[in-house]
Design an enzyme around this catalytic site. Structure first.
Site, mmCIF file in Angstrom:
data_model
loop_
_atom_site.group_PDB
_atom_site.id
_atom_site.type_symbol
_atom_site.label_atom_id
_atom_site.label_comp_id
_atom_site.label_asym_id
_atom_site.label_seq_id
_atom_site.Cartn_x
_atom_site.Cartn_y
_atom_site.Cartn_z
ATOM 1 N N ASP A 63 0.616 1.839 -7.852
ATOM 2 C CA ASP A 63 -0.448 0.847 -7.985
ATOM 3 C C ASP A 63 -1.494 1.257 -9.019
ATOM 4 O O ASP A 63 -1.493 2.389 -9.510
ATOM 5 C CB ASP A 63 -1.108 0.594 -6.618
ATOM 6 C CG ASP A 63 -1.449 1.884 -5.867
ATOM 7 O OD1 ASP A 63 -1.441 2.962 -6.483
ATOM 8 O OD2 ASP A 63 -1.708 1.812 -4.660
ATOM 9 N N ASP A 132 -6.278 1.425 7.225
ATOM 10 C CA ASP A 132 -5.844 0.154 7.819
ATOM 11 C C ASP A 132 -4.326 -0.004 7.787
ATOM 12 O O ASP A 132 -3.796 -1.078 8.042
ATOM 13 C CB ASP A 132 -6.517 -1.031 7.094
ATOM 14 C CG ASP A 132 -6.201 -1.058 5.599
ATOM 15 O OD1 ASP A 132 -5.380 -0.245 5.137
ATOM 16 O OD2 ASP A 132 -6.781 -1.909 4.890
ATOM 17 N N HIS A 134 -2.403 0.403 5.084
ATOM 18 C CA HIS A 134 -1.788 -0.065 3.835
ATOM 19 C C HIS A 134 -0.954 1.020 3.171
ATOM 20 O O HIS A 134 -1.239 2.204 3.296
ATOM 21 C CB HIS A 134 -2.824 -0.678 2.873
ATOM 22 C CG HIS A 134 -3.753 0.260 2.175
ATOM 23 N ND1 HIS A 134 -5.123 0.132 2.226
ATOM 24 C CD2 HIS A 134 -3.521 1.318 1.376
ATOM 25 C CE1 HIS A 134 -5.671 1.075 1.497
ATOM 26 N NE2 HIS A 134 -4.742 1.820 0.972
ATOM 27 N N GLU A 139 -2.251 -4.528 1.527
ATOM 28 C CA GLU A 139 -3.210 -4.597 2.620
ATOM 29 C C GLU A 139 -2.611 -5.342 3.825
ATOM 30 O O GLU A 139 -1.591 -6.033 3.686
ATOM 31 C CB GLU A 139 -4.467 -5.337 2.144
ATOM 32 C CG GLU A 139 -5.226 -4.604 1.027
ATOM 33 C CD GLU A 139 -6.038 -3.410 1.538
ATOM 34 O OE1 GLU A 139 -5.636 -2.760 2.516
ATOM 35 O OE2 GLU A 139 -7.088 -3.134 0.941
HETATM 36 C C1 GLP Z 1 -5.468 4.163 -1.884
HETATM 37 C C2 GLP Z 1 -4.092 4.137 -2.545
HETATM 38 C C3 GLP Z 1 -3.001 4.440 -1.568
HETATM 39 C C4 GLP Z 1 -3.384 5.648 -0.741
HETATM 40 C C5 GLP Z 1 -4.577 5.341 0.109
HETATM 41 C C6 GLP Z 1 -5.051 6.522 0.925
HETATM 42 O O1 GLP Z 1 -5.995 2.946 -1.528
HETATM 43 N N1 GLP Z 1 -3.804 2.928 -3.217
HETATM 44 O O2 GLP Z 1 -1.778 4.634 -2.274
HETATM 45 O O3 GLP Z 1 -2.313 6.007 0.087
HETATM 46 O O4 GLP Z 1 -5.628 4.900 -0.706
HETATM 47 O O5 GLP Z 1 -5.832 7.366 0.150
HETATM 48 P P1 GLP Z 1 -6.227 8.844 0.555
HETATM 49 O O6 GLP Z 1 -4.998 9.644 0.379
HETATM 50 O O7 GLP Z 1 -7.298 9.238 -0.418
HETATM 51 O O8 GLP Z 1 -6.703 8.789 1.946
#
Ligand code: GLP
Length: 256
Positions: A63, A132, A134, A139
Site C-alpha cells: 500500500d 481494527d 485491517h 479497512e
Molecule cells: C498501517 C499499514 C499496515 C500495517 C498497520 C499496522 O496502516 N498500512 O500495513 O500493518 O498500519 O502498523 P504497525 O505495524 O505500525 O502497528
C-alpha cells in the site's frame, strides 16, 4: 492458520526471518509482498544482517498514501528505501510500490494487479495488522474479494498513524492498497503482530467469525498462513495453550 507465539518481538521476528530466508535460498527469483509500519522494521533489520541474495527477487508493496510525494519522510516509498532496499542487492527494476501520485488511480491499480500476475504471483506476503483488523489498508467492511484500489482510511487508523506524522490532520485520508482478494492469492501469508494493542484484532482474526468487520479474519480461508506474535498480542487468544503445544510438537521436517 499456524499461530506461533514467542515471548518477545525479537524472538518472534527471528522465526519470521527464517521463513523469509528459507524462501529466498530455495527460490532465488522469489516474489515477495512487503509491508510497512513499525511491526516489520525488526524483520527488515534481521534480513539485512543475514546478507541474503536479493539480486533476482521481485517485490510488491501492499500500500501507499495518496498525494504524498515519494520522497516525503512518511511515504511508504521512503520507508522501504530507508529500511530495506538501500541495504540489499535488489534490482531497482524489480521493486514495485503503489504510486500514490498516479494521474489515473483506477488505471494504475489495474496495472499493478497485472504486474503481480505477470511476475507469477506472490510467493510470500508479509502482513502487519491494524488495531481494527485491517491488512494492507483494507479497512473494516472492505470487500473480501477486493482488488488493488483506492480506500479511505478510518478515523481510528488516522489516529493510530498520527504518531508518524505531526498530527492526525496531516495523515492522508486516502490510500492505494492491494485488495483482500489480491492478498488471498499469495501462496503464503506471514502475519506479524506485537503488543497488547493488537490483542483484540488478533483474537478476532484467529478465533472470531470470518467477517469483513475484521478483514484479517479472511485469512482463516487461506491454505497457508503463519501468524508470528508475541505474548501480549496473544493475550486474548482462548486457545493459546493449544497453539503453543502444536508449535512445541512440530515434526522435525516442519520446523523453521
Ligand atoms: C498501517 C499499514 C499496515 C500495517 C498497520 C499496522 O496502516 N498500512 O500495513 O500493518 O498500519 O502498523 P504497525 O505495524 O505500525 O502497528
Amino acid at each position: 492458520m499456524e499461530i506461533i507465539i514467542h515471548s518477545s518481538p525479537e524472538t518472534s521476528t527471528q522465526v519470521a526471518a527464517r521463513i523469509v530466508a528459507r524462501l529466498l535460498r530455495e527460490k532465488p527469483a522469489a516474489v515477495l509482498g512487503l509491508a510497512t509500519g513499525s511491526t516489520p522494521l525488526r524483520l527488515y533489520r534481521v534480513l539485512i544482517n543475514m546478507e541474503l541474495d536479493w539480486s533476482m527477487v521481485t517485490t510488491f508493496n501492499l500500500d501507499e498514501y495518496i498525494g504524498l510525494p515519494p520522497d516525503h519522510p512518511q511515504s511508504y516509498h521512503t520507508f522501504m528505501w530507508e529500511n530495506l532496499f538501500s541495504h540489499i542487492n535488489i534490482d531497482k527494476e524489480n521493486i514495485h510500490i503503489p504510486d500514490g501520485n498516479a494521474k489515473d488511480i483506477p488505471e494504475f491499480c489495474g496495472k499493478y494487479e497485472k504486474q503481480i500476475r505477470a511476475a507469477g504471483g506472490i510467493d510470500l506476503q508479509l502482513l502487519g495488522i491494524g488495531t481494527d483488523g485491517h491488512i494492507g489498508f483494507n479497512e473494516p467492511t472492505s470487500s473480501l474479494a477486493s482488488r488493488t484500489r483506492i480506500k479511505t482510511l478510518t478515523q481510528k487508523t488516522c489516529r493510530d498513524n498520527a504518531r508518524f506524522f505531526g498530527s492526525e490532520q496531516e495523515v492522508p485520508k486516502h490510500v492505494i492498497t492491494m485488495g483482500i482478494g489480491t492478498i488471498m492469492e499469495a501462496h503464503m501469508n506471514l502475519l506479524m503482530a506485537f503488543g497488547e494493542n493488537k490483542a483484540t484484532a488478533i483474537a478476532e482474526a484467529v478465533e472470531g467469525p470470518v467477517t469483513s468487520i475484521n478483514p484479517a479474519s479472511v485469512l482463516q480461508m487461506h491454505p497457508l498462513v503463519k501468524v508470528c506474535i508475541d505474548e501480549p498480542a496473544a493475550s486474548r487468544l482462548k486457545r493459546a495453550d493449544y497453539y503453543r503445544w502444536v508449535y512445541e510438537n512440530k515434526p522435525a521436517w516442519q520446523t523453521f
